[in-house]
Motif scaffolding. Sequence first.
Motif, mmCIF file in Angstrom:
data_model
loop_
_atom_site.group_PDB
_atom_site.id
_atom_site.type_symbol
_atom_site.label_atom_id
_atom_site.label_comp_id
_atom_site.label_asym_id
_atom_site.label_seq_id
_atom_site.Cartn_x
_atom_site.Cartn_y
_atom_site.Cartn_z
ATOM 1 N N GLU A 102 -31.857 -17.139 -66.951
ATOM 2 C CA GLU A 102 -30.940 -17.865 -65.731
ATOM 3 C C GLU A 102 -29.578 -17.582 -66.026
ATOM 4 N N VAL A 103 -28.989 -17.639 -67.211
ATOM 5 C CA VAL A 103 -27.520 -17.526 -67.449
ATOM 6 C C VAL A 103 -27.539 -15.899 -67.162
ATOM 7 N N LEU A 126 -27.205 -15.153 -63.649
ATOM 8 C CA LEU A 126 -25.776 -15.667 -62.718
ATOM 9 C C LEU A 126 -24.776 -14.622 -63.300
ATOM 10 N N ASP A 132 -21.102 -26.278 -63.907
ATOM 11 C CA ASP A 132 -21.851 -26.051 -62.686
ATOM 12 C C ASP A 132 -23.338 -25.667 -63.255
ATOM 13 N N LEU A 133 -23.342 -24.912 -64.252
ATOM 14 C CA LEU A 133 -24.968 -24.793 -64.934
ATOM 15 C C LEU A 133 -25.327 -26.188 -65.314
ATOM 16 N N CYS A 134 -24.579 -27.201 -65.849
ATOM 17 C CA CYS A 134 -24.982 -28.442 -66.157
ATOM 18 C C CYS A 134 -25.695 -29.199 -65.181
ATOM 19 N N ARG A 171 -26.985 -28.108 -62.421
ATOM 20 C CA ARG A 171 -28.126 -27.439 -61.789
ATOM 21 C C ARG A 171 -29.196 -27.948 -62.571
ATOM 22 N N LEU A 178 -30.461 -25.600 -72.137
ATOM 23 C CA LEU A 178 -29.545 -24.920 -71.717
ATOM 24 C C LEU A 178 -28.315 -24.650 -72.847
#
Length: 96
Positions: free
Chosen positions: A17-18, A21, A33-35, A37, A47
Amino acid sequence: SLEIHREEITVAAMMDEVRQLLRGSDAPVALLDLCRRHPTRRGLIALFLALLELVRLEAVIAVQNGLFGPISLRKHKLFDVVFAGEAATEIDEQYR
């Protein structure tokens, strides 16, 4: 009877995912923002482990511009090398 299905969140899936992105742009991604999600405990743990591994592999750099400021993630200069060909396959197999 009620069945509850626990969502499987893997380190490999988070790494992917990272990667997705960051792949399309040179712009940094805010860690917050990732957190957001993945607000569950399992999601945040996966994560965090994924980010540690991506930093270790030198695919991603974590940047903080000020004391207690927000943390952003951006591509390391080796980003494309880390995720090219066999290296990406080995990473996926290691974390599945």
